[in-house]
Design a protein around this motif. Structure first.
Motif, PDB file in Angstrom:
ATOM      1  N   SER A 178     139.965 104.497  65.588  1.00 53.20           N
ATOM      2  CA  SER A 178     139.963 105.603  65.958  1.00 53.20           C
ATOM      3  C   SER A 178     140.640 106.640  65.192  1.00 53.20           C
ATOM      4  N   SER A 179     141.382 105.945  64.134  1.00 47.88           N
ATOM      5  CA  SER A 179     142.719 106.433  63.390  1.00 47.88           C
ATOM      6  C   SER A 179     142.425 106.868  62.118  1.00 47.88           C
ATOM      7  N   GLY A 180     141.185 106.067  62.165  1.00 45.37           N
ATOM      8  CA  GLY A 180     140.251 106.491  60.298  1.00 45.37           C
ATOM      9  C   GLY A 180     141.572 106.082  59.847  1.00 45.37           C
ATOM     10  N   ASN A 181     142.318 105.114  59.781  1.00 47.95           N
ATOM     11  CA  ASN A 181     143.232 104.337  58.622  1.00 47.95           C
ATOM     12  C   ASN A 181     142.209 102.530  58.938  1.00 47.95           C
ATOM     13  N   LYS A 182     142.107 102.507  57.169  1.00 50.60           N
ATOM     14  CA  LYS A 182     141.193 100.892  57.458  1.00 50.60           C
ATOM     15  C   LYS A 182     142.627  99.939  57.753  1.00 50.60           C
ATOM     16  N   TYR A 183     143.625 100.189  57.373  1.00 47.10           N
ATOM     17  CA  TYR A 183     144.660  99.197  58.112  1.00 47.10           C
ATOM     18  C   TYR A 183     144.735  99.224  59.510  1.00 47.10           C
ATOM     19  N   GLY A 184     145.091 100.060  60.157  1.00 52.74           N
ATOM     20  CA  GLY A 184     144.901 100.081  61.612  1.00 52.74           C
ATOM     21  C   GLY A 184     143.965  99.042  62.198  1.00 52.74           C
ATOM     22  N   TYR A 185     142.162 100.055  61.505  1.00 52.39           N
ATOM     23  CA  TYR A 185     141.699  98.979  61.745  1.00 52.39           C
ATOM     24  C   TYR A 185     141.801  97.752  62.415  1.00 52.39           C
ATOM     25  N   MET A 186     142.235  97.199  60.758  1.00 50.74           N
ATOM     26  CA  MET A 186     142.083  95.733  60.765  1.00 50.74           C
ATOM     27  C   MET A 186     143.238  94.943  61.920  1.00 50.74           C
ATOM     28  N   GLY A 187     144.547  95.379  61.558  1.00 49.31           N
ATOM     29  CA  GLY A 187     145.274  95.776  61.981  1.00 49.31           C
ATOM     30  C   GLY A 187     144.524  95.824  64.579  1.00 49.31           C
ATOM     31  N   GLY A 188     144.001  96.098  64.196  1.00 43.78           N
ATOM     32  CA  GLY A 188     143.511  96.432  66.115  1.00 43.78           C
ATOM     33  C   GLY A 188     142.293  95.373  65.884  1.00 43.78           C
ATOM     34  N   LEU A 189     141.641  95.032  64.823  1.00 41.68           N
ATOM     35  CA  LEU A 189     140.479  93.641  65.032  1.00 41.68           C
ATOM     36  C   LEU A 189     141.692  92.443  65.179  1.00 41.68           C
ATOM     37  N   ARG A 190     142.630  92.252  64.908  1.00 41.52           N
ATOM     38  CA  ARG A 190     143.132  90.888  64.922  1.00 41.52           C
ATOM     39  C   ARG A 190     144.004  90.864  66.339  1.00 41.52           C
TER      40      ARG A 190
END
Length: 327
Positions: free
Chosen positions: A139-151
């Motif tokens: 939800s943050s719209g940040n690709k690094y945040g998204y990658m961290g969430g997936l991992r």
């Protein structure tokens, strides 16, 4: 009326207040223990030996600017930390903290609820905690945040499997899903001596599910940039941080309950005191692991689960069933 309404409300208030305070000062404990292990003092300036540091941190986070990224999904962005902290607090409701006590002639059980499927309730609800991680990153719209969430969510869900199989062996020798029954079954011999393999699998899987070093993939500051919570600030960041410590307290409570006899101990030590001594010992071990081991590479983390812990947990369940069938 008193038994069905007032007493549960009082229990709820006491559990919430006490464990929020414990969670706050667990952060202080971790900083102090890590400091001494790494030959430094830790917090020293706020209060005597830094005792007021958790309070100062709370005040600081409360007054920090609350920033929401422009391209974030604002509803989910605000909901994610609430999911993490809510799941963590609800898990405390089924933990038995000691034997029943008598107050004014009325028997009081030291837990909020004792469902017949208590351990399944914990395993099922703890899985929802991963939603806070993945939704916070997405939800943050940040690709690094998204990658961290997936991992992070992939790792959490993976290690929950071996943790569940470690619990299955305890269910088998206890013959019940009730956590209180599991404690009562350890009156003579603790489960850590009956199921040492399950204990080790549960400990390793639990540390991984807590996102703590050496399994802190959801953050991985050196690889991403603080992972799924990179865009969070102020109290929303503090809620994620607090949820992590409440989850650690729940994990330590489960280890004490499932494997270390719960409140059972020497007769001269009150059951509640004995339970909390065990709980804080497990928390200390988690901190010790963080001070000792470096972060593993992500592929090594997943390999440890799927190629080692899960097969070991499955073999332990089979061995337990074989022994029970023979005996």
């Amino acid at each position: 009326m008193v038994e069905y309404l007032i007493i549960p409300v009082i229990k709820l208030i006491v559990i919430f207040s006490v464990f929020m305070l414990i969670a706050a000062y667990t952060t202080y404990m971790e900083r102090k223990v890590l400091g001494h292990m790494q030959m430094r003092y830790g917090p020293m300036r706020v209060g005597f030996h830094g005792l007021l540091q958790p309070i100062a941190d709370g005040i600081k986070n409360f007054f920090k600017e609350d920033v929401i990224p422009e391209n974030a999904d604002k509803t989910v962005f605000m909901l994610a930390p609430a999911i993490s902290i809510t799941v963590a607090v609800i898990l405390l409701s089924v933990i038995p903290f000691g034997p029943p006590i008598t107050i004014f002639g009325r028997k009081i059980n030291l837990y909020l609820a004792n469902p017949s499927i208590g351990i399944l309730f914990i395993l099922g609800l703890s899985t929802l905690g991963s939603y806070g991680t993945i939704l916070g990153g997405w939800s943050s719209g940040n690709k690094y945040g998204y990658m961290g969430g997936l991992r992070g969510s992939a790792m959490i869900i993976s290690y929950e499997i071996s943790m569940a199989f470690a619990v299955v062996s305890i269910i088998m020798i206890t013959g019940s899903f009730s956590i209180v029954d599991m404690v009562n079954a350890q009156t003579g011999v603790w489960n850590v001596f009956k199921q040492p393999v399950a204990f080790l699998v549960f400990m390793i899987s639990g540390v991984a599910e807590l996102n703590r070093t050496p399994f802190d993939m959801p953050e991985a500051e050196s690889e991403l940039c603080c992972g799924y919570n990179v865009e969070y600030s102020s109290m929303k960041f503090a809620l994620f941080f607090l949820a992590e410590y409440i989850h650690m307290i729940v994990f330590a409570s489960l280890v004490a309950t499932l494997f270390l006899g719960g409140w059972h101990g020497p007769a001269f030590v009150p059951g509640v005191v004995w339970f909390f001594l065990k709980m804080f010992t497990v928390i200390f071990l988690c901190i010790w692991v963080r001070a000792t081991f470096p972060r593993l590479r992500y592929d090594k983390v997943m390999k440890l689960e799927w190629k080692f812990l899960l097969p070991v947990a499955l073999l332990n369940v089979l061995a337990t069933g074989l022994v029970m069938a023979v005996l």
